[in-house]
Structures are given as structure tokens and as C-alpha cells.
Motif scaffolding. Structure first.
Motif, PDB file in Angstrom:
ATOM      1  N   ASN A  51       0.650  -0.930   0.086  1.00 20.57           N
ATOM      2  CA  ASN A  51      -0.246   0.197   0.349  1.00 20.57           C
ATOM      3  C   ASN A  51       0.999   1.057  -0.492  1.00 20.57           C
ATOM      4  O   ASN A  51       0.365   1.911  -1.044  1.00 20.57           O
ATOM      5  CB  ASN A  51      -0.694  -0.269   1.138  1.00 20.57           C
ATOM      6  CG  ASN A  51      -1.953  -0.751   1.155  1.00 20.57           C
ATOM      7  OD1 ASN A  51      -3.485  -0.317   0.215  1.00 20.57           O
ATOM      8  ND2 ASN A  51      -2.862  -2.120   1.286  1.00 20.57           N
ATOM      9  N   ALA A  52       2.473   1.494   0.694  1.00 26.02           N
ATOM     10  CA  ALA A  52       2.881   2.355   1.244  1.00 26.02           C
ATOM     11  C   ALA A  52       3.788   2.954  -0.478  1.00 26.02           C
ATOM     12  O   ALA A  52       3.493   3.971  -0.597  1.00 26.02           O
ATOM     13  CB  ALA A  52       3.572   2.557   2.614  1.00 26.02           C
ATOM     14  N   ASP A  53       4.225   1.842  -0.916  1.00 27.80           N
ATOM     15  CA  ASP A  53       4.244   1.969  -2.395  1.00 27.80           C
ATOM     16  C   ASP A  53       3.585   2.336  -3.921  1.00 27.80           C
ATOM     17  O   ASP A  53       4.709   3.113  -4.107  1.00 27.80           O
ATOM     18  CB  ASP A  53       5.475   0.099  -2.427  1.00 27.80           C
ATOM     19  CG  ASP A  53       6.274  -0.080  -1.637  1.00 27.80           C
ATOM     20  OD1 ASP A  53       6.799   0.517  -0.823  1.00 27.80           O
ATOM     21  OD2 ASP A  53       6.917  -1.126  -1.504  1.00 27.80           O
ATOM     22  N   LEU A  54       2.774   1.952  -3.493  1.00 26.39           N
ATOM     23  CA  LEU A  54       1.444   2.066  -4.494  1.00 26.39           C
ATOM     24  C   LEU A  54       1.186   3.588  -4.476  1.00 26.39           C
ATOM     25  O   LEU A  54       1.426   4.427  -5.386  1.00 26.39           O
ATOM     26  CB  LEU A  54       0.562   1.222  -4.419  1.00 26.39           C
ATOM     27  CG  LEU A  54       0.691  -0.347  -5.190  1.00 26.39           C
ATOM     28  CD1 LEU A  54      -0.527  -1.045  -4.640  1.00 26.39           C
ATOM     29  CD2 LEU A  54       1.149  -0.253  -6.887  1.00 26.39           C
ATOM     30  N   ALA A  55       1.387   3.747  -3.035  1.00 25.10           N
ATOM     31  CA  ALA A  55       0.412   5.873  -2.589  1.00 25.10           C
ATOM     32  C   ALA A  55       1.956   6.004  -3.357  1.00 25.10           C
ATOM     33  O   ALA A  55       1.494   7.169  -3.632  1.00 25.10           O
ATOM     34  CB  ALA A  55       0.332   5.616  -1.157  1.00 25.10           C
ATOM     35  N   ARG A  56       3.053   6.121  -2.943  1.00 25.66           N
ATOM     36  CA  ARG A  56       4.336   6.798  -3.476  1.00 25.66           C
ATOM     37  C   ARG A  56       4.325   7.052  -4.596  1.00 25.66           C
ATOM     38  O   ARG A  56       4.787   7.843  -5.535  1.00 25.66           O
ATOM     39  CB  ARG A  56       5.617   5.729  -2.289  1.00 25.66           C
ATOM     40  CG  ARG A  56       6.879   6.909  -2.243  1.00 25.66           C
ATOM     41  CD  ARG A  56       8.047   6.291  -2.069  1.00 25.66           C
ATOM     42  NE  ARG A  56       7.752   5.896  -0.402  1.00 25.66           N
ATOM     43  CZ  ARG A  56       7.871   4.702  -0.353  1.00 25.66           C
ATOM     44  NH1 ARG A  56       7.983   3.642  -1.055  1.00 25.66           N
ATOM     45  NH2 ARG A  56       7.446   4.394   0.957  1.00 25.66           N
TER      46      ARG A  56
END
Length: 292
Positions: free
Chosen positions: A26-31
Motif C-alpha cells: 500500500n505504501a509503495d503504491l501510494a508513493r
């Protein structure tokens, strides 16, 4: 508008590698997409959720290098909102109280299994076999007044007739390779529980309400929840809530091929950290590239 992602753990145990994978993804995709990442604490089960587990969630995510936007949404702070949604469904005649205990349901299923295999939901649990829907209003009122515990179940046939055909947009992959436009099959779950006497909501109900109120546009979660999306799409439609885009990812499994679970005492992130494992090693262990 930037996409909005969320990570929504329950504080009923310590996070393990499966949680790490979902949170990091989730964090990687948001970034990568210039989006926002929210954190939600799904703590409606007050018998199993504990403050020390919630504190550990914050510690583990910070150790993984994951930053989220304030404020953290805690479901237990919003029970009145879920209760209002239940009342909306009740006003349309879409829910009914069922008074059988879990033990009574198990006996009913066992008795019916003698004749023919009783139908199961996508998780393998038996569909509701009781007669709650057939009780007369005065019988229901008498049982409620006497203090008998009950679950509020969705009349699936009636709800399905109102909602019509439903789909969702899948950007990941389901257990059978399903992707793209997926046809929802909420009837496979039978008359699901939407609330209980002691808890005015359920996971199925609260997740859609929370996603809508938080403006979540991207739901990235494990493939074990793939077919639950059918129920979520049904409730979203009945309550007039928007549908986010979905991306279900593969599960991290143990040496025996079982998905990691708090109930099976899967090794927690806090234990791995105490053993000297680094956050970058965690990324490698779950199959993600180094942090950019």
C-alpha cells in the motif's frame, strides 16, 4: 485528485509478515502514484482487541518506514454511524434478527449434512441454516425483550433483488485468476451477519462505510478477501456508497503452505525485529524490491 490508499489492521494480535507485505505494498503504491496513505484501526471486536496490540501496530509500521496521514480512524469511535446504517437497512425490511447460538447453528448444519452436504460460503463456513427469517414479528419482539442474544442478518434474496447485477473493477488477481471487471456473487455468502446485539456492526458493513467516509479510492488487500468484495459491493449499493478500485494480492504463507495468521501464532514482526532482522530484510522476505 490523488488516489487514496489505506491499511486497516485489527489490534487483536501482533502483526506478522503477511501484514508487512500488505502495508508495504500500500505504501509503495501510494508513493509511486503520488497518492495518500491512511491508517485505520478495525477494533469493533472489543473482546479480542487490546491497546497493547494497537501500540505495537504503530511501532511496527514506523520500523518498516511507513508513514501515514493523521488522523488514525478507530472504528470503535464511530459505532453510532454503523448503527445508523443498520437502521437504514432495517427500515427497508432487509435485515432480520436470528437467535440461534453458534452451537445451535452447528447442530442444525450437522443434522442437514446427513441428508446432503450443506452449502458453504467461499471461506468454507456453512450458510445460515436457521429459521430467523420465518419468525413472526411478535415472536421476534418477545425474544428480544427477554434478552436472548441475536445476530442481525441480511435478507440476501431481498437485497439481491433490489441491487441487481453487481461488479467491481479488479486490478490484482483473484484465486481463480479473476481480473478486470468481476461479477459479484454475494448470494454465495447466504444471509450474512451485518450486526449483533452487543456490536452494532460487522466487518462487512463497517469496511464499506469507512472507505466511503475516508475517501478511499484504492483497496489493496489479501486475496483471502477477494470474494468478500461481493458482499461489500452489495452493501455499498444498498447504502448509496461509492465503490473503490480493488487490488487483491497474493498471501505470504508458512513452510506448510498455510497463510500466516495471528490465530496460528505466526512469528510477529516485533519478534523478528528483536532477532536483529532489518526492515530491508523484511522487504526481501515478502518479495518486494528495496525501498526507493
Amino acid at each position: 485528485m490523488p488516489p487514496v490508499f489505506r491499511f486497516a489492521p485489527s489490534p487483536n494480535g501482533y502483526l506478522h509478515l503477511g501484514h508487512a507485505y500488505s502495508a508495504l505494498l500500500n505504501a509503495d503504491l501510494a508513493r509511486a502514484q503520488g497518492g495518500r496513505l491512511l491508517l485505520r484501526i478495525e477494533d469493533i471486536d472489543q473482546t479480542r482487541c487490546r491497546p497493547e496490540y494497537e501500540d505495537a501496530i504503530y511501532q511496527d509500521l514506523a520500523w518498516l518506514g511507513i508513514a501515514w496521514e493523521p488522523e488514525v480512524r478507530r472504528q470503535s469511535d464511530h459505532l453510532a454511524l454503523y448503527r445508523d446504517a443498520v437502521e437504514q437497512l432495517a427500515a427497508r425490511g432487509l435485515i432480520y434478527p436470528a437467535f440461534e447460538s453458534r452451537a445451535e447453528i452447528a447442530r442444525l448444519v450437522a443434522a442437514n449434512d446427513v441428508v446432503a452436504p450443506w452449502p458453504r460460503d467461499p471461506d468454507g463456513a456453512p450458510l445460515y441454516p436457521g429459521a430467523g427469517k420465518e419468525l413472526a414479528p411478535e415472536q421476534r419482539a418477545r425474544l428480544i425483550a427477554s434478552g436472548v442474544p441475536y445476530a442481525l442478518r441480511l435478507d440476501m434474496a431481498a437485497a439481491r433483488a433490489i441491487a441487481g447485477d453487481l461488479t467491481w473493477r479488479e486490478f490484482g488477481e483473484g484465486p481463480g485468476g479473476e481480473t478486470g471487471e468481476v461479477a459479484a456473487r454475494p448470494e454465495a455468502w447466504g444471509d450474512v451477519v451485518v450486526a449483533r446485539k452487543e456490536t452494532p456492526t460487522s466487518y462487512h458493513l463497517s469496511v464499506g462505510i469507512d472507505d466511503a467516509l475516508q475517501g478511499v479510492t484504492e483497496v489493496v488487500r489479501g486475496a483471502d478477501l477477494f470474494w468478500s468484495t461481493s458482499v461489500h459491493r452489495l452493501l455499498q449499493t444498498l447504502l448509496g456508497l461509492p465503490a473503490p478500485r480493488y487490488r487483491h494480492h497474493g498471501l505470504i504463507r508458512d513452510a506448510d503452505g498455510r497463510k500466516l495468521s495471528k490465530s496460528t501464532a505466526a512469528t510477529g514482526l516485533r519478534e523478528l525485529r528483536a532477532m536483529g532482522v532489518s526492515s530491508e530484510q523484511i522487504r526481501r522476505m515478502v518479495g518486494l524490491p528495496p525501498a526507493s
